[in-house]
Design a protein around this motif. Structure first.
Motif, mmCIF file in Angstrom:
data_model
loop_
_atom_site.group_PDB
_atom_site.id
_atom_site.type_symbol
_atom_site.label_atom_id
_atom_site.label_comp_id
_atom_site.label_asym_id
_atom_site.label_seq_id
_atom_site.Cartn_x
_atom_site.Cartn_y
_atom_site.Cartn_z
ATOM 1 N N PRO A 152 0.827 -1.208 0.000
ATOM 2 C CA PRO A 152 0.000 0.000 0.000
ATOM 3 C C PRO A 152 0.862 1.259 0.000
ATOM 4 O O PRO A 152 1.848 1.348 0.732
ATOM 5 N N ASN A 190 1.433 1.960 -5.709
ATOM 6 C CA ASN A 190 1.369 0.509 -5.587
ATOM 7 C C ASN A 190 1.698 -0.133 -6.934
ATOM 8 O O ASN A 190 1.292 0.366 -7.988
ATOM 9 N N GLY A 220 -3.050 -8.687 -6.033
ATOM 10 C CA GLY A 220 -3.560 -7.325 -5.941
ATOM 11 C C GLY A 220 -4.398 -6.992 -7.155
ATOM 12 O O GLY A 220 -4.437 -7.733 -8.138
ATOM 13 N N ALA A 236 -5.808 2.779 -1.000
ATOM 14 C CA ALA A 236 -5.889 1.353 -0.680
ATOM 15 C C ALA A 236 -6.887 0.595 -1.554
ATOM 16 O O ALA A 236 -7.111 -0.598 -1.336
ATOM 17 N N ASP A 239 -7.210 -3.717 -2.945
ATOM 18 C CA ASP A 239 -6.391 -4.665 -2.176
ATOM 19 C C ASP A 239 -7.168 -5.955 -1.936
ATOM 20 O O ASP A 239 -7.503 -6.317 -0.809
ATOM 21 N N CYS A 254 -0.491 -10.497 6.706
ATOM 22 C CA CYS A 254 -1.123 -9.275 7.228
ATOM 23 C C CYS A 254 -1.581 -9.453 8.668
ATOM 24 O O CYS A 254 -1.961 -8.481 9.326
#
Length: 393
Positions: A152, A190, A220, A236, A239, A254
């Motif tokens: 990100p 990104n 992604g 963002a 995602d 994550c």
């Protein structure tokens, strides 16, 4: 459509002339005057400024209406160069491109982004200078630098934000650090967003609604809506790698469990193969095994396509794109991954949403990121307002 110089102010300045010529079609002073609403003398004055800055050149062709042929003017794609870097989790690709997005020189190398920002960017800066020398250019001719990062990114500042696979990068001033060494404006985003920009450029102006999916170490999504990249409020958007997959408790980097990336990403597939006693360290190893006829790898790639397709089916119903492009290392598996994606999308999405939906592999392949990074820089550097400031006409 004719633009009125009185009603559009700066929109009919030198930058507006350049914006018209960027489509690649040479035009005469008379055509530019008609398109902008400016007088021929004003057009000539502003063309002089663009020519002085090397943005525009007199084309070889001329147009005759029976008298003296009228001179024609064209966008000079060689006026400046762009530096583009596509940094993945374990690999980097760099290039020097002209303003027409032709690759003049490029380099790829194994480069782990988890080594930290300064060592990584030091290598990037050095490699850029070497590539420039290979093309006969120097830093003075660089109009901007585009960088794609595998996490990100707050686009306005170019700083990564809590990137799960980039230890030490959180909040790092990528544009400031790299710009100080290269002496040019730096834009960072990104990596999937810049790939989406590249694939949108390759697809052509008729495609206004496009979804780009990168399936590599992680997963992604880049979103083109109305011909414009959609980043969301904080950058963002897209995602999808951390959307939960039903009936999965696979741990993700994550911190959550059951994420799409933890189920269908290249790292996950490689880990499953290693657990079965098959040597595989990443996405490319998985694809190589599949191409060599390994049944476990083939089943994993096909199932990964289905899992990605399950998430995309919801996105198709919600967003209604006209084209889905699959890229990244796993996309090199070709029809195996595409078949899994198509199978799920067409069975789970509404018929109206899929009636004219195209689903295909990337046209640019490994170059999608560097082309997209260059698109980002060129669109920023050649805005009419920016050109007006540089020509002062």
């Amino acid at each position: 459509m004719v633009m009125s110089s009185e009603s559009n102010g700066q929109s009919a300045g030198a930058g507006a002339l350049l914006a018209i010529l960027r489509d690649g079609r040479p035009r005469t002073r008379g055509e530019l005057a008609q398109l902008t609403g400016l007088s021929r003398s004003t057009v000539s004055q502003r063309l002089d400024g663009l020519i002085a800055g090397s943005w525009v050149v007199a084309a070889d062709d001329s147009i005759s209406s029976g008298g003296r042929p009228a001179a024609v003017f064209a966008f000079n794609e060689g006026a400046r160069v762009v530096l583009a870097a596509d940094l993945g989790a374990t690999r980097a690709r760099l290039a020097v491109l002209d303003l027409g997005l032709t690759v003049l020189a490029e380099r790829s190398a194994e480069l782990r982004v988890d080594r930290g920002p300064e060592p990584t960017l030091e290598w990037v800066a050095t490699a850029f200078c070497e590539l420039l020398a290979d093309t006969g250019h120097d830093l003075e001719q660089v109009c901007g630098v585009g960088v794609g990062l595998p996490g990100p990114v707050e686009h306005a500042s170019g700083r990564p934000v809590n990137p799960p696979i980039m230890p030490g990068w959180d909040g790092f001033d990528v544009p400031g650090w790299l710009g100080a060494r290269l002496g040019a404006p730096v834009l960072a985003d990104n990596d999937v967003n810049i790939m989406a920009l590249g694939e949108h450029w390759a697809a052509g102006p008729d495609v206004d609604h496009l979804i780009f999916i990168k399936i590599g170490t992680g997963i992604g999504c880049g979103i083109i809506s109305g011909g414009v990249l959609h980043r969301g409020a904080q950058g963002a958007a897209g995602d999808i790698g951390h959307i939960r997959v039903p009936a999965s408790e696979a741990p993700c980097q994550c911190g959550n469990t059951g994420c799409l990336e933890a189920v269908a990403g290249g790292a996950s597939m490689a880990a499953q193969l290693r657990a079965a006693g098959i040597e595989a360290h990443g996405s490319r190893d998985v694809v190589a095994l599949m191409r060599a006829g390994d049944l476990r790898a083939t089943r994993l790639v096909r199932q990964a396509g289905r899992e990605v397709g399950t998430v995309l089916a919801a996105i198709v119903n919600f967003f209604n794109p006209s084209l889905i492009v699959i890229g990244g290392a796993v996309a090199e598996a070709g029809e195996q991954v595409l078949a899994g994606v198509r199978e799920t999308i067409y069975s789970r999405s509404l018929p109206l949403a899929t009636q004219h939906l195209g689903i295909r592999s990337s046209r640019l392949g490994d170059r999608a990121g560097i082309v997209g990074a260059a698109v980002m820089v060129v669109d920023h550097a050649l805005t009419p307002a920016t050109i007006d400031r540089t020509t002062a006409l």
